[in-house]
Design a protein around this motif. Sequence first.
Motif, PDB file in Angstrom:
ATOM      1  N   GLU A 142       7.963  42.701  41.591  1.00 25.01           N
ATOM      2  CA  GLU A 142       9.122  42.725  42.490  1.00 25.01           C
ATOM      3  C   GLU A 142       8.709  43.075  43.919  1.00 25.01           C
ATOM      4  OE1 GLU A 142      11.687  45.508  40.647  1.00 25.01           O
ATOM      5  OE2 GLU A 142      12.260  44.162  38.985  1.00 25.01           O
ATOM      6  N   SER A 143       7.735  43.994  44.056  1.00 24.82           N
ATOM      7  CA  SER A 143       7.258  44.353  45.385  1.00 24.82           C
ATOM      8  C   SER A 143       6.541  43.173  46.052  1.00 24.82           C
ATOM      9  CB  SER A 143       6.315  45.553  45.287  1.00 24.82           C
ATOM     10  OG  SER A 143       5.748  45.868  46.555  1.00 24.82           O
ATOM     11  N   TYR A 144       5.719  42.470  45.268  1.00 19.11           N
ATOM     12  CA  TYR A 144       5.016  41.314  45.820  1.00 19.11           C
ATOM     13  C   TYR A 144       6.001  40.232  46.256  1.00 19.11           C
ATOM     14  CZ  TYR A 144       0.296  42.841  44.572  1.00 19.11           C
ATOM     15  OH  TYR A 144      -0.897  43.506  44.507  1.00 19.11           O
ATOM     16  N   GLN A 145       7.072  40.100  45.498  1.00 16.56           N
ATOM     17  CA  GLN A 145       8.060  39.086  45.866  1.00 16.56           C
ATOM     18  C   GLN A 145       8.720  39.427  47.205  1.00 16.56           C
ATOM     19  OE1 GLN A 145      10.960  38.419  42.818  1.00 16.56           O
ATOM     20  NE2 GLN A 145      12.034  36.802  43.937  1.00 16.56           N
ATOM     21  N   ARG A 146       9.028  40.697  47.406  1.00 17.19           N
ATOM     22  CA  ARG A 146       9.613  41.101  48.693  1.00 17.19           C
ATOM     23  C   ARG A 146       8.598  40.951  49.830  1.00 17.19           C
ATOM     24  NH1 ARG A 146      11.600  45.269  45.294  1.00 17.19           N
ATOM     25  NH2 ARG A 146       9.953  46.667  46.052  1.00 17.19           N
ATOM     26  N   GLN A 147       7.352  41.305  49.544  1.00 14.83           N
ATOM     27  CA  GLN A 147       6.329  41.171  50.574  1.00 14.83           C
ATOM     28  C   GLN A 147       6.044  39.703  50.905  1.00 14.83           C
ATOM     29  OE1 GLN A 147       2.833  43.773  50.187  1.00 14.83           O
ATOM     30  NE2 GLN A 147       3.944  44.891  48.574  1.00 14.83           N
ATOM     31  N   PHE A 148       6.204  38.826  49.914  1.00 14.35           N
ATOM     32  CA  PHE A 148       6.013  37.404  50.187  1.00 14.35           C
ATOM     33  C   PHE A 148       7.061  36.889  51.176  1.00 14.35           C
ATOM     34  CE2 PHE A 148       7.462  33.089  49.078  1.00 14.35           C
ATOM     35  CZ  PHE A 148       6.344  32.367  49.479  1.00 14.35           C
ATOM     36  N   VAL A 149       8.291  37.343  50.992  1.00 14.52           N
ATOM     37  CA  VAL A 149       9.350  36.936  51.916  1.00 14.52           C
ATOM     38  C   VAL A 149       9.034  37.430  53.324  1.00 14.52           C
ATOM     39  CG1 VAL A 149      11.813  37.137  52.429  1.00 14.52           C
ATOM     40  CG2 VAL A 149      11.044  36.866  50.061  1.00 14.52           C
ATOM     41  N   ALA A 150       8.381  38.596  53.408  1.00 21.66           N
ATOM     42  CA  ALA A 150       8.009  39.146  54.707  1.00 21.66           C
ATOM     43  C   ALA A 150       6.661  38.629  55.185  1.00 21.66           C
ATOM     44  CB  ALA A 150       7.995  40.664  54.638  1.00 21.66           C
ATOM     45  N   SER A 151       6.100  37.619  54.467  1.00 21.60           N
ATOM     46  CA  SER A 151       4.819  36.994  54.833  1.00 21.60           C
ATOM     47  C   SER A 151       3.651  37.972  54.771  1.00 21.60           C
ATOM     48  CB  SER A 151       4.908  36.384  56.243  1.00 21.60           C
ATOM     49  OG  SER A 151       5.926  35.414  56.302  1.00 21.60           O
ATOM     50  N   ARG A 152       3.726  38.927  53.858  1.00 25.17           N
ATOM     51  CA  ARG A 152       2.624  39.874  53.682  1.00 25.17           C
ATOM     52  C   ARG A 152       1.857  39.629  52.393  1.00 25.17           C
ATOM     53  NH1 ARG A 152       5.091  45.758  54.413  1.00 25.17           N
ATOM     54  NH2 ARG A 152       2.879  46.246  54.048  1.00 25.17           N
ATOM     55  N   ARG A 153       2.365  38.793  51.514  1.00 25.93           N
ATOM     56  CA  ARG A 153       1.696  38.405  50.276  1.00 25.93           C
ATOM     57  C   ARG A 153       1.786  36.901  50.123  1.00 25.93           C
ATOM     58  NH1 ARG A 153      -1.679  42.252  47.950  1.00 25.93           N
ATOM     59  NH2 ARG A 153      -0.710  44.310  48.269  1.00 25.93           N
ATOM     60  N   SER A 154       0.783  36.335  49.451  1.00 29.80           N
ATOM     61  CA  SER A 154       0.800  34.892  49.213  1.00 29.80           C
ATOM     62  C   SER A 154       1.594  34.585  47.955  1.00 29.80           C
ATOM     63  CB  SER A 154      -0.641  34.370  49.057  1.00 29.80           C
ATOM     64  OG  SER A 154      -1.225  34.905  47.882  1.00 29.80           O
ATOM     65  N   TRP A 155       1.994  33.331  47.819  1.00 35.94           N
ATOM     66  CA  TRP A 155       2.752  32.890  46.651  1.00 35.94           C
ATOM     67  C   TRP A 155       1.905  32.990  45.378  1.00 35.94           C
ATOM     68  CZ3 TRP A 155       7.385  32.824  45.263  1.00 35.94           C
ATOM     69  CH2 TRP A 155       7.872  31.976  44.273  1.00 35.94           C
ATOM     70  N   GLN A 156       0.602  32.760  45.530  1.00 38.45           N
ATOM     71  CA  GLN A 156      -0.306  32.876  44.391  1.00 38.45           C
ATOM     72  C   GLN A 156      -0.323  34.304  43.863  1.00 38.45           C
ATOM     73  OE1 GLN A 156      -2.261  30.264  43.109  1.00 38.45           O
ATOM     74  NE2 GLN A 156      -2.824  31.650  41.445  1.00 38.45           N
ATOM     75  N   GLU A 157      -0.298  35.276  44.749  1.00 35.88           N
ATOM     76  CA  GLU A 157      -0.293  36.675  44.311  1.00 35.88           C
ATOM     77  C   GLU A 157       0.999  37.022  43.586  1.00 35.88           C
ATOM     78  OE1 GLU A 157      -2.955  39.142  47.499  1.00 35.88           O
ATOM     79  OE2 GLU A 157      -1.054  38.300  48.232  1.00 35.88           O
ATOM     80  N   VAL A 158       2.115  36.462  44.028  1.00 37.02           N
ATOM     81  CA  VAL A 158       3.387  36.714  43.344  1.00 37.02           C
ATOM     82  C   VAL A 158       3.347  36.167  41.920  1.00 37.02           C
ATOM     83  CG1 VAL A 158       5.869  36.255  43.358  1.00 37.02           C
ATOM     84  CG2 VAL A 158       4.677  36.744  45.500  1.00 37.02           C
TER      85      VAL A 158
END
Length: 444
Positions: A381-397
Amino acid sequence: MNVTLSPRQAATCHVRQHFRFRTAATLLIMLVALPTFATTNDTQENNLEALVAMALQQHPAILAERAMGNAAQEDLHAAQLQRYPSLSMQSDTSGTSPSVISARYTVWDGGRTEAGIRAARSNTLVRGAQMQEIEQQLALRVIDAWQGLQQAHGRMQVIAATQQKYSQFFALMQRRVKALVSPAIELELVAARNSQITVEMVQAEGAARAAQNRLNVLLGQAYAADYLLGPLNQQEQVARIETDLARTGSPLAAEAVDHLPSVIKARFQAQVAKEQANAERAGRLPEAYVVLQKQIGNANTLNPQTKSVFFGLQYAPGAGFSSSARSRSADSRAESAAQGVDQAERDARDTMQQEIVELGNSRGRIIALEQSFTSTQLIMESYQRQFVASRRSWQEVLNAARENHDVGINLADTRASVVGSAYRLRVRMNDPFWQSSLKKKASQ
């Protein structure tokens, strides 16, 4: 009106159709794979105890062993009748010779008759222990099949939750691709991950059907999976096991070995072999007997002495004094059977120790896996929020979602293992937990 799509829009439509097709195919497989089964309104009987009781009532192995037990009782009765005189009658059709009725009574045979009676009595006890052992074997087969069904359905629940999460990911990425925020290849990545999960679902459904078929074969009737699984889910089953273990304490294998049917059967088998050796040893000695004869028939053909009583000795050492060899052979079989008792005790102790260790390891893994599942859920869930903020990649999610999925599968397997190990251990420690269900059915 013709509408021209851009390459990105075309790719998005293709992935959307592919994802919907996969989802529809999965649902279709689940619906087609469900056969029609017998149902019941007695929800109180939806438990493993009732399933084991049903299998023991209807299985042919129980009926066959029951017949063997009756045969052993008749063998004992026949051996006990050897204490009485044996009657015989001799006659011919010429009419010139009188008919003779004889009664022969063995006065002394070196203890062969009594040894035969003791061997027959021990054999009846062997059949009783064999009946309990067959009950345990059938109970273990039911538990193994039931555990497989629990494990497969636990996996299906985890996979269904992961599929739902991927559907949410697909919808999220679909909006981002439409808004030209993310490339269309990200949709392909979600579809590929969903395809992997679909394969796992098909495998889990196949395992569930196989376990359900094994259970239905053991029960002798087809039942729906919901009835076989019972009203409690995996987590509730584990909680009940933990409550029982907290109340009764840790099981000790050494205290239960002496009462196991396999060990009891081995002891009585050794007793049977010992008495058979005694009977063979007595066969090397002479036999003393008394015979009473009476002639009946035409008075002209009767001898003056129509009644006679005589005492006799019979000694039959066999061809080449083979009775001695048979006696030594019986002694060797008795020694082998005595060693079989120790082997049965060691095997039973080893099996129970392995089951105790497996149960303890599985209980310890559940605690760690539950914590890991919660942690991976929060990370995803944290990675998903960070992805929206462009701090994580989609692959990491998607990797975080996959890790959470793998932990969930492992947790479902471990919970099923704890429940199955706990029930198997109860069976191996000679705890017939299904007796209450049998008594309840008998009283209805």
